[in-house]
Design a protein around this motif. Structure first.
Motif, short mmCIF file in Angstrom:
data_model
loop_
_atom_site.label_atom_id
_atom_site.label_comp_id
_atom_site.label_asym_id
_atom_site.label_seq_id
_atom_site.Cartn_x
_atom_site.Cartn_y
_atom_site.Cartn_z
N ALA A 158 19.87 32.26 40.69
CA ALA A 158 19.45 33.29 41.65
C ALA A 158 18.77 34.46 40.95
O ALA A 158 17.75 34.98 41.43
CB ALA A 158 20.68 33.77 42.44
N VAL A 159 19.32 34.88 39.80
CA VAL A 159 18.70 35.98 39.06
C VAL A 159 17.31 35.59 38.57
O VAL A 159 16.34 36.37 38.68
CB VAL A 159 19.61 36.40 37.88
N VAL A 178 11.66 20.70 39.06
CA VAL A 178 12.27 19.48 39.61
C VAL A 178 12.72 18.54 38.49
O VAL A 178 13.80 17.94 38.55
CB VAL A 178 11.27 18.78 40.55
N LEU A 179 11.89 18.41 37.46
CA LEU A 179 12.25 17.55 36.34
C LEU A 179 13.49 18.06 35.63
O LEU A 179 14.37 17.26 35.25
CB LEU A 179 11.08 17.47 35.36
N LEU A 222 7.17 27.01 44.29
CA LEU A 222 5.93 26.57 44.92
C LEU A 222 5.24 27.71 45.67
O LEU A 222 4.01 27.81 45.69
CB LEU A 222 6.22 25.40 45.88
N LEU A 223 6.03 28.61 46.26
CA LEU A 223 5.47 29.71 47.04
C LEU A 223 5.11 30.92 46.18
O LEU A 223 4.42 31.83 46.67
CB LEU A 223 6.46 30.13 48.12
N LEU A 224 5.59 30.97 44.93
CA LEU A 224 5.33 32.14 44.08
C LEU A 224 3.84 32.43 43.90
O LEU A 224 3.43 33.61 43.91
CB LEU A 224 6.01 31.95 42.71
N PRO A 225 2.96 31.43 43.72
CA PRO A 225 1.54 31.75 43.48
C PRO A 225 0.80 32.27 44.71
O PRO A 225 -0.40 32.49 44.64
CB PRO A 225 0.96 30.40 43.04
N GLY A 271 20.31 23.08 46.04
CA GLY A 271 20.02 24.28 45.26
C GLY A 271 18.76 24.13 44.43
O GLY A 271 17.91 25.04 44.39
N VAL A 272 18.60 22.98 43.78
CA VAL A 272 17.39 22.74 42.97
C VAL A 272 16.17 22.63 43.89
O VAL A 272 15.08 23.13 43.56
CB VAL A 272 17.57 21.48 42.11
N ALA A 273 16.31 21.98 45.05
CA ALA A 273 15.19 21.86 45.98
C ALA A 273 14.75 23.23 46.48
O ALA A 273 13.53 23.51 46.59
CB ALA A 273 15.59 20.97 47.16
N LEU A 274 15.70 24.12 46.76
CA LEU A 274 15.36 25.48 47.19
C LEU A 274 14.62 26.22 46.09
O LEU A 274 13.63 26.93 46.36
CB LEU A 274 16.65 26.22 47.58
N ALA A 275 15.09 26.06 44.85
CA ALA A 275 14.40 26.71 43.73
C ALA A 275 12.98 26.18 43.59
O ALA A 275 12.04 26.96 43.33
CB ALA A 275 15.19 26.47 42.44
#
Length: 423
Positions: A86-87, A163-164, A139-142, A130-134
């Motif tokens: 989260a951090v 994901v890897l 993906l949305l950061l750019p 949790g990994v899928a949310l991350a």
């Protein structure tokens, strides 16, 4: 003169070895963890200060501090992986909203995503979510730095990286769980082998004790009783004393031969599965009755059973039951008499040995049944002979009962006929 220091107990080297052996693995694991933490922090810091050619990946000033903040929580990623993830995501989002992509923060997201799937105590579904949310967040950061181009190859690489890392963490966790399960199975198998070895030792000890009783007890009883006859007849009936001494000599010779055979079988390498006692059967009843007649026991036999059809195991057990019953009749009975009945009953052979009891009979009233396991222990005979006999009869699926009725002691043994092939 003993020195003062010599009164101290010597150190226990085994205890020292155990203490040292238990402490060193923990220290080695701690050092390995510290090295991995230092390596992870170094990677994050390097990705934060490296001069990337693309301006969008360069963070400066306060944004650099925010981009490097996930390095502070990386050592917590094993105990609190969700918090560390989260951090890292929050720092990545803050830097992205300022118009820059922070490689250091995204690398921290990948590292903590690995820890979430590898170390989290949550179930597998929650770890994967949790990994899928991350991955979605990355993906949305750019959206801001790349003007909304979410399909930019650089952005997709970052998502693939996260994901890897999560997949590798899940694989690592599965491998550790499989290894732990295999280790646990190996430990259980080793414990089962130890228990089985102990059980086999106990069974073999019981078997040897039973065989030793079958070989020795009857002859020793004959020797003891004949010695009493010889002692009481030495002055008044010397011919009777000589007969008793002859019986003692014959019984002693027999028991020595039997013990020699027993010892030879115990020392033999190929004695597994072989019965250590002589395989006598009811075909030798006349010889057995003759030995008891020599020591003063008159036996009346009534037989209407087909003994030729008995299997070898049932035949041997029936013979041992008859020998034990007559031995007890001779030792504890009155009037020097006994009665033996042999008859067929529903595919089984029933052997009954009856003898009158002395007024102060040491056997006392007793009842045992190998075919009924729910009887209280107090109802079973405590004599070694009857106990061993009960075990042998149970081995051929037979039953045994002992009762005292109207001043008579009665042993009733039922063994399955187990007819030989062709009968």
């Amino acid at each position: 003169m003993t020195p003062t220091g010599s009164s101290r107990a010597p150190a226990d080297p085994a205890r020292g070895a155990r203490t040292h052996g238990g402490r060193e693995p923990r220290q080695k694991a701690l050092r390995s963890t510290q090295v991995r933490d230092a390596l992870a922090v170094t990677v994050v810091v390097l990705f934060g200060v490296l001069p990337f050619p693309d301006e969008v990946f360069r963070t400066r000033g306060l944004l650099l501090v925010v981009a490097l903040l996930p390095a502070v929580v990386l050592p917590l990623r094993r105990r609190r992986p969700a918090l560390a993830l989260a951090v890292a995501l929050a720092c990545s989002t803050v830097v992205a909203l300022a118009g820059t992509l922070a490689p250091s923060a995204i690398v921290a997201v990948a590292i903590t995503a690995f820890s979430v799937t590898a170390c989290s105590e949550a179930d597998r579904t929650r770890r994967v979510l949790g990994v899928a949310l991350a991955a979605v967040v990355v993906l949305l950061l750019p959206a801001v730095p790349l003007d909304g181009d979410l399909l930019d190859s650089r952005a997709l690489q970052l998502v693939t990286f996260v994901v890897l890392a999560g997949a590798l963490g899940d694989t690592s966790r599965s491998r550790k769980e499989a290894l732990a399960a295999a280790t646990d199975r190996a430990d259980r198998a080793e414990r089962d082998r130890d228990d089985e070895a102990r059980r086999r030792v106990v069974d073999e000890r019981v078997r040897i004790a039973r065989d030793l009783h079958d070989v020795v007890a009857h002859q020793i009883s004959v020797i003891s009783l004949s010695a009493g006859v010889a002692s009481s007849s030495l002055e008044n009936r010397p011919e009777r004393a000589r007969e008793a001494l002859t019986t003692i000599r014959s019984a002693a010779r027999t028991v020595l031969v039997d013990i020699g055979s027993l010892m030879a079988l115990l020392r033999s390498d190929d004695a597994d599965g072989r019965d250590l006692s002589p395989q006598a059967g009811l075909s030798q009843v006349d010889e057995l009755l003759g030995r008891f007649a020599d020591v003063g026991l008159h036996v009346e036999v009534r037989q209407d059973a087909d003994l030729d059809g008995l299997s070898p195991a049932s035949d041997h057990v029936a013979y041992l039951a008859l020998q034990e019953g007559l031995t007890n009749a001779h030792k504890h009975g009155a009037d020097g008499t006994a009665r033996v009945d042999l008859h067929d009953l529903d595919g089984a052979v029933v052997l009954t040995v009856t003898n009158p009891l002395r007024p102060t009979n040491p056997l006392g009233p007793t009842s045992l049944s190998t075919g009924s396991s729910d009887l209280p222990p107090s109802s079973l005979s405590t004599g070694h002979g009857l106990r061993g006999l009960r075990e042998r009869i149970a081995a051929v699926r037979g039953t045994a009962e002992t009762t005292q009725v109207d001043g008579e002691f009665r042993l009733v043994v039922t063994v399955p006929a187990g007819r030989r092939a062709g009968r």
